[in-house]
Design an enzyme around this catalytic site. Sequence first.
Site, PDB file in Angstrom:
ATOM      1  N   ASP A   1      -3.986 -39.991  -8.585  1.00  0.00           N
ATOM      2  CA  ASP A   1      -2.764 -39.634  -9.305  1.00  0.00           C
ATOM      3  C   ASP A   1      -1.823 -38.924  -8.335  1.00  0.00           C
ATOM      4  OD1 ASP A   1      -0.955 -39.488 -11.358  1.00  0.00           O
ATOM      5  OD2 ASP A   1      -2.212 -38.321 -12.704  1.00  0.00           O
ATOM      6  N   ASP A   2      -0.553 -38.843  -8.716  1.00  0.00           N
ATOM      7  CA  ASP A   2       0.405 -38.177  -7.829  1.00  0.00           C
ATOM      8  C   ASP A   2       0.179 -36.667  -7.786  1.00  0.00           C
ATOM      9  OD1 ASP A   2       1.282 -37.922 -10.462  1.00  0.00           O
ATOM     10  OD2 ASP A   2       3.331 -38.601 -10.089  1.00  0.00           O
TER      11      ASP A   2
ATOM     12  N   ASP B   1      -1.148 -30.797 -12.672  1.00  0.00           N
ATOM     13  CA  ASP B   1      -0.359 -29.613 -13.028  1.00  0.00           C
ATOM     14  C   ASP B   1      -1.249 -28.715 -13.892  1.00  0.00           C
ATOM     15  OD1 ASP B   1       1.434 -27.851 -14.399  1.00  0.00           O
ATOM     16  OD2 ASP B   1       3.116 -29.154 -13.940  1.00  0.00           O
TER      17      ASP B   1
END
Length: 175
Positions: A109-110, A113
């Site tokens: 995934d980028d 958070d």
Amino acid sequence: MAGEAPELSAQERAGKAFPVSWDQFHRDCRALTWRLNEVGPFHAVIAITRGGLVPAAIVARELGVRIIDTVCIASYDHDKQGELQVLKGISDAAMELGGGTGKGLLIVDDLVDTGKTGKLVRDMLPDAHFATVYAKPKGRPLVDTFITEVSQDTWIFFPWDTALSYHPPLRDGAA
Ligand SMILES: O=P(O)(O)OC[C@H]1O[C@H](OP(=O)(O)OP(=O)(O)O)[C@H](O)[C@@H]1O
Ligand SMILES: Nc1nc2[nH]cnc2c(=O)[nH]1
Ligand SMILES: [Mg+2]
């Protein structure tokens, strides 16, 4: 309700901006691959869409992995996180490659958070390796390999979400 403070979006809570250019993103993905090369080989890459698609393509190319699957999860409406929705699960073929637990699979995934998205996918594939390009402190413990940590109060702007635009000078009237 009157007098109640309006709900702040994730981006407003995250006061600092961290804009990432295509060049920088490509460099960071390649740096991620250097680390992953020590961990693999992997049978397949599982991209968490949509943000994971771009790093997954770069990482898969560098590692020579030809099998790429997606798990499609939506939770943020621009910068507000709501309920996580799994729009498409992992395919049976990829599940089989990972022996049902994700062994030998690489989830990409980028960023992480809050870690909610990452946790959901980790629960689907407990033995997979989870890599992200960027990590914020809350989500960091979920990630096996990442490149850059940014503070929880930072909002990352990706090149596919942004465009070049005029920026006024810092000092009033200097334009
Ligand atoms: O750790 P969390 O707080 O769960 O947030 C991380 C997720 O949020 C973004 O995806 P988003 O839901 O915005 O969808 P997108 O990838 O389609 O942009 C990002 O690409 C991660 O997948
Ligand atoms: N673009 C972007 N999406 C996110 N989703 C959760 N956190 C972030 C962030 O910092 N930037
Ligand atoms: Mg995403």
